[in-house]
Design a protein around this motif. Structure first.
Motif, short mmCIF file in Angstrom:
data_model
loop_
_atom_site.label_atom_id
_atom_site.label_comp_id
_atom_site.label_asym_id
_atom_site.label_seq_id
_atom_site.Cartn_x
_atom_site.Cartn_y
_atom_site.Cartn_z
N ALA A 15 -10.76 -15.68 41.43
CA ALA A 15 -12.04 -14.78 42.14
C ALA A 15 -12.90 -14.17 41.28
O ALA A 15 -14.09 -14.04 41.60
CB ALA A 15 -11.15 -14.09 43.33
N ALA A 16 -12.28 -13.57 40.30
CA ALA A 16 -12.98 -12.74 39.19
C ALA A 16 -14.01 -13.73 38.84
O ALA A 16 -15.09 -13.15 38.13
CB ALA A 16 -12.18 -12.02 38.24
N GLY A 17 -13.67 -14.85 38.10
CA GLY A 17 -14.45 -15.81 37.48
C GLY A 17 -15.60 -16.08 38.42
O GLY A 17 -16.60 -16.16 37.83
N ASP A 18 -15.28 -16.57 39.65
CA ASP A 18 -16.35 -16.59 40.66
C ASP A 18 -17.46 -15.47 40.89
O ASP A 18 -18.52 -15.81 40.83
CB ASP A 18 -15.68 -17.11 41.97
N TYR A 20 -22.34 -6.45 45.22
CA TYR A 20 -22.41 -7.47 44.60
C TYR A 20 -23.44 -7.11 43.17
O TYR A 20 -22.89 -7.47 42.28
CB TYR A 20 -23.66 -8.29 45.42
N TYR A 21 -24.35 -6.09 43.46
CA TYR A 21 -25.02 -5.49 42.32
C TYR A 21 -24.30 -4.55 41.26
O TYR A 21 -24.32 -4.45 40.20
CB TYR A 21 -26.26 -5.02 42.57
N PHE A 22 -23.26 -3.76 42.03
CA PHE A 22 -22.56 -2.62 41.26
C PHE A 22 -21.12 -2.88 41.14
O PHE A 22 -20.35 -2.03 40.73
CB PHE A 22 -23.16 -1.54 41.74
N GLY A 23 -20.73 -4.14 41.73
CA GLY A 23 -19.14 -4.12 41.94
C GLY A 23 -18.38 -3.37 43.03
O GLY A 23 -19.12 -2.48 43.89
N SER A 24 -17.42 -4.16 43.66
CA SER A 24 -17.00 -3.39 44.88
C SER A 24 -16.47 -2.16 44.71
O SER A 24 -16.64 -1.17 45.68
CB SER A 24 -16.13 -4.47 45.60
N THR A 25 -15.63 -1.86 43.69
CA THR A 25 -14.83 -0.85 43.64
C THR A 25 -14.35 -0.46 42.20
O THR A 25 -14.25 -1.31 41.56
CB THR A 25 -13.45 -0.78 44.59
N ALA A 26 -14.15 0.73 41.73
CA ALA A 26 -13.60 0.88 40.48
C ALA A 26 -11.94 0.13 40.27
O ALA A 26 -11.60 -0.26 39.38
CB ALA A 26 -13.36 2.49 40.27
N GLY A 27 -11.41 0.16 41.50
CA GLY A 27 -10.12 -0.59 41.30
C GLY A 27 -10.41 -2.22 41.02
O GLY A 27 -9.49 -2.77 40.49
N SER A 28 -11.25 -2.83 41.38
CA SER A 28 -11.79 -4.16 41.36
C SER A 28 -11.91 -4.25 39.66
O SER A 28 -11.52 -5.06 39.06
CB SER A 28 -13.02 -4.65 42.10
N ALA A 29 -12.83 -3.20 39.06
CA ALA A 29 -12.84 -3.20 37.78
C ALA A 29 -11.85 -3.51 36.99
O ALA A 29 -11.65 -4.03 36.03
CB ALA A 29 -14.08 -2.24 37.45
N LYS A 30 -11.01 -2.28 37.44
CA LYS A 30 -9.74 -1.93 36.48
C LYS A 30 -9.04 -3.19 36.79
O LYS A 30 -8.21 -3.84 35.76
CB LYS A 30 -8.83 -0.87 37.17
N LYS A 31 -8.90 -4.07 37.89
CA LYS A 31 -7.91 -5.09 38.26
C LYS A 31 -8.40 -6.43 37.39
O LYS A 31 -7.72 -7.15 36.54
CB LYS A 31 -8.16 -5.64 39.57
N SER A 32 -9.74 -6.42 37.07
CA SER A 32 -10.37 -7.60 36.36
C SER A 32 -9.96 -7.24 34.78
O SER A 32 -9.63 -7.99 33.93
CB SER A 32 -12.03 -7.38 36.07
N GLU A 33 -10.06 -5.90 34.31
CA GLU A 33 -9.54 -5.22 32.79
C GLU A 33 -7.97 -5.93 32.80
O GLU A 33 -7.69 -6.57 31.72
CB GLU A 33 -9.93 -3.92 32.89
N LEU A 34 -7.22 -5.64 33.67
CA LEU A 34 -5.75 -5.98 33.61
C LEU A 34 -5.79 -7.62 33.58
O LEU A 34 -4.99 -8.12 32.73
CB LEU A 34 -5.18 -5.36 34.76
N LEU A 35 -6.27 -8.35 34.17
CA LEU A 35 -6.29 -9.84 34.43
C LEU A 35 -6.78 -10.06 32.91
O LEU A 35 -6.21 -11.17 32.44
CB LEU A 35 -7.19 -10.40 35.47
N ALA A 36 -7.58 -9.60 32.38
CA ALA A 36 -8.13 -9.94 31.10
C ALA A 36 -7.39 -9.82 30.16
O ALA A 36 -7.05 -10.50 29.16
CB ALA A 36 -9.62 -9.25 30.78
#
Length: 183
Positions: free
Chosen positions: A94-97, A160-176
């Motif tokens: 989903a993050a890749g999408d 869409y333009y700014f990201g859904s939440t700070a948690g989403s950004a943190k989750k993406s970082e953890l996945l990376a």
């Protein structure tokens, strides 16, 4: 088999915590095998009846389960690890999408999505101000529907333009980080 195992949990409550997920039947089978081995019974029902009738056998059953507890917990842990890995894979996809959509948006020079976004946000703000300043009655069905629709779309545009939440950004970082080998 599971009803019998849940009945056996009266003798060893830790059983109830282990019986879940796709390997519940495997764990249940091992618990029933322990009960049958301790009681010498040929069937799970007979083993349960023997444990209910003899407190000494119930104590032996508890001891035997303590010896098997690590094996049973390992099976349950393997199931949980597989669930976590599947969730991480799904989130990574989903993050890749999302990343792909953002890259496409940056590469495309078509302003139509931006113009539509501005119009929807402007419509939402205009409707909100019209309600606040008494130009439109908010208790009408049409006004409520329009405000609801525009606010939902405005939320999607911002996400869409700014990201859904700070948690989403943190989750993406953890996945990376999960994809990188340990240092």
């Amino acid at each position: 088999m599971l009803p019998i195992v849940m009945a056996l949990a009266q003798f060893a409550p830790m059983i109830a915590g282990l019986i879940s997920g796709p390997k519940a039947e495997e764990i249940a089978g091992k618990v029933v095998n322990v009960a049958q081995a301790v009681t010498g019974a040929a069937t799970p029902d007979a083993a349960l009846a023997a444990l209910q009738a003899n407190p000494d056998l119930a104590l032996e059953f508890q001891k035997a389960l303590v010896e098997k507890e690590v094996e049973l917990a390992q099976i349950a842990a393997d199931v949980r690890k597989a669930e976590i890995a599947a969730d991480a894979q799904s989130e990574q996809t989903a993050a890749g999408d999302r990343d792909s959509a953002r890259k496409r948006e940056a590469a495309v020079r078509d302003n139509t999505p931006r113009v539509l976004a501005y119009l929807l946000i402007g419509g939402f703000l205009g409707m909100a101000f019209a309600v606040l300043f008494g130009q439109v009655r908010a208790d009408t069905v049409l006004a409520g529907t329009i405000i609801g629709y525009l606010s939902a779309k405005a939320e999607q545009i911002v996400a869409y333009y700014f990201g859904s939440t700070a948690g989403s950004a943190k989750k993406s970082e953890l996945l990376a980080q999960a994809g990188k080998p340990p240092a």
